[in-house]
Structures are given as C-alpha cells and as structure tokens.
Design a protein around this motif. Structure first.
Motif, PDB file in Angstrom:
ATOM      1  N   GLN A 127       0.877  -1.249  -0.122  1.00  0.00           N
ATOM      2  CA  GLN A 127       0.074   0.239  -0.026  1.00  0.00           C
ATOM      3  C   GLN A 127       0.993   1.119   0.177  1.00  0.00           C
ATOM      4  O   GLN A 127       0.823   2.141  -0.540  1.00  0.00           O
ATOM      5  N   LYS A 128       1.829   1.381   0.784  1.00  0.00           N
ATOM      6  CA  LYS A 128       2.888   2.298   0.955  1.00  0.00           C
ATOM      7  C   LYS A 128       3.573   2.671  -0.534  1.00  0.00           C
ATOM      8  O   LYS A 128       3.600   3.820  -0.899  1.00  0.00           O
ATOM      9  N   HIS A 129       3.895   1.578  -1.143  1.00  0.00           N
ATOM     10  CA  HIS A 129       4.419   1.501  -2.379  1.00  0.00           C
ATOM     11  C   HIS A 129       3.639   2.274  -3.491  1.00  0.00           C
ATOM     12  O   HIS A 129       4.011   3.057  -4.109  1.00  0.00           O
TER      13      HIS A 129
ATOM     14  N   GLU B  41       1.254   4.160  -2.951  1.00  0.00           N
ATOM     15  CA  GLU B  41       0.959   5.602  -2.621  1.00  0.00           C
ATOM     16  C   GLU B  41       2.384   6.347  -3.049  1.00  0.00           C
ATOM     17  O   GLU B  41       1.956   7.560  -3.698  1.00  0.00           O
ATOM     18  N   THR B  42       3.661   5.985  -2.802  1.00  0.00           N
ATOM     19  CA  THR B  42       4.730   6.757  -3.238  1.00  0.00           C
ATOM     20  C   THR B  42       4.840   6.704  -4.585  1.00  0.00           C
ATOM     21  O   THR B  42       5.047   7.797  -5.228  1.00  0.00           O
TER      22      THR B  42
ATOM     23  N   ASP C 165       0.201  11.875  -4.556  1.00  0.00           N
ATOM     24  CA  ASP C 165      -0.675  12.513  -3.581  1.00  0.00           C
ATOM     25  C   ASP C 165      -2.087  11.842  -3.754  1.00  0.00           C
ATOM     26  O   ASP C 165      -2.775  11.483  -2.541  1.00  0.00           O
TER      27      ASP C 165
ATOM     28  N   TRP D  85      -3.245   9.183  -4.793  1.00  0.00           N
ATOM     29  CA  TRP D  85      -3.284   7.665  -4.403  1.00  0.00           C
ATOM     30  C   TRP D  85      -3.185   7.703  -2.849  1.00  0.00           C
ATOM     31  O   TRP D  85      -3.680   6.705  -2.021  1.00  0.00           O
ATOM     32  N   GLN D  86      -2.147   8.621  -2.348  1.00  0.00           N
ATOM     33  CA  GLN D  86      -2.004   8.388  -0.961  1.00  0.00           C
ATOM     34  C   GLN D  86      -3.265   8.910  -0.091  1.00  0.00           C
ATOM     35  O   GLN D  86      -3.535   8.340   0.904  1.00  0.00           O
ATOM     36  N   THR D  87      -3.975   9.940  -0.751  1.00  0.00           N
ATOM     37  CA  THR D  87      -5.291  10.403  -0.006  1.00  0.00           C
ATOM     38  C   THR D  87      -6.437   9.136  -0.171  1.00  0.00           C
ATOM     39  O   THR D  87      -6.905   8.765   0.921  1.00  0.00           O
TER      40      THR D  87
ATOM     41  N   GLY E 196      -4.989   6.065   1.936  1.00  0.00           N
ATOM     42  CA  GLY E 196      -4.823   6.346   3.196  1.00  0.00           C
ATOM     43  C   GLY E 196      -6.023   6.472   4.195  1.00  0.00           C
ATOM     44  O   GLY E 196      -5.989   6.883   5.428  1.00  0.00           O
TER      45      GLY E 196
END
Length: 84
Positions: free
Chosen positions: A34-36, A38-39, A43, A45-47, A50
């Motif tokens: 999930q972190k990969h 988002e990175t 932004d 995808w992170q929102t 997350g």
C-alpha cells in the motif's frame, strides 16, 4: 506478480481498475504494498488509499491486519460498505 484490484469509489477516484506489481522488497507485505502504491502514484493515491475505513482483502479474504504477500497473491481495495 501481485494482482492488485480496486473496486467501487476507490477504482473511480484512482481511475484504475487493476495493476500488477512485482513482489519482493518494498512489497513483501500488505502495508508495504500500500505504501509503495501511494509513493509511486502520488498524492491522490495517498489520499484515497490512506482512508481509515478502507477495506483490504488478500486472496478473497478481508484482512484487518498486515499480512505477508507472495508471488501470485491477489490484493483488493474496497471502499467502506454501508447499509440501509
């Protein structure tokens, strides 16, 4: 490869129904994947990914904790389900 699927509002907000990701360092468990994502995708995808109430599933089983991933696993992200 890991097959990653997005459903409902998650799919619409990311404008992505599915993608494949190589397993291994940086993607060896659900939280790391999930972190990969988002990175790698920024932004938006992170929102979306997350969100606290995001539902995650591995190989058709909903999981509420971090789990290890191996080649061939299917990971799915769902929006929260509401009822009437």
């Amino acid at each position: 490869m890991l097959n990653v699927l997005f459903f409902g509002r998650i799919r619409e907000e990311l404008d992505c129904a599915q993608l494949t990701v190589a397993p291994g360092p940086g993607c060896d468990d659900l939280d790391a994947l999930q972190k990969h994502l988002e990175t790698m995708h920024g932004d938006r995808w992170q929102t979306v990914l997350g969100q606290d109430n995001l539902i995650r599933a591995v190989n058709h089983a909903v999981v509420s904790v971090n789990v290890p991933l191996v080649d061939g696993d299917e990971v799915a992200f769902f929006p929260p389900v509401t009822g009437g």
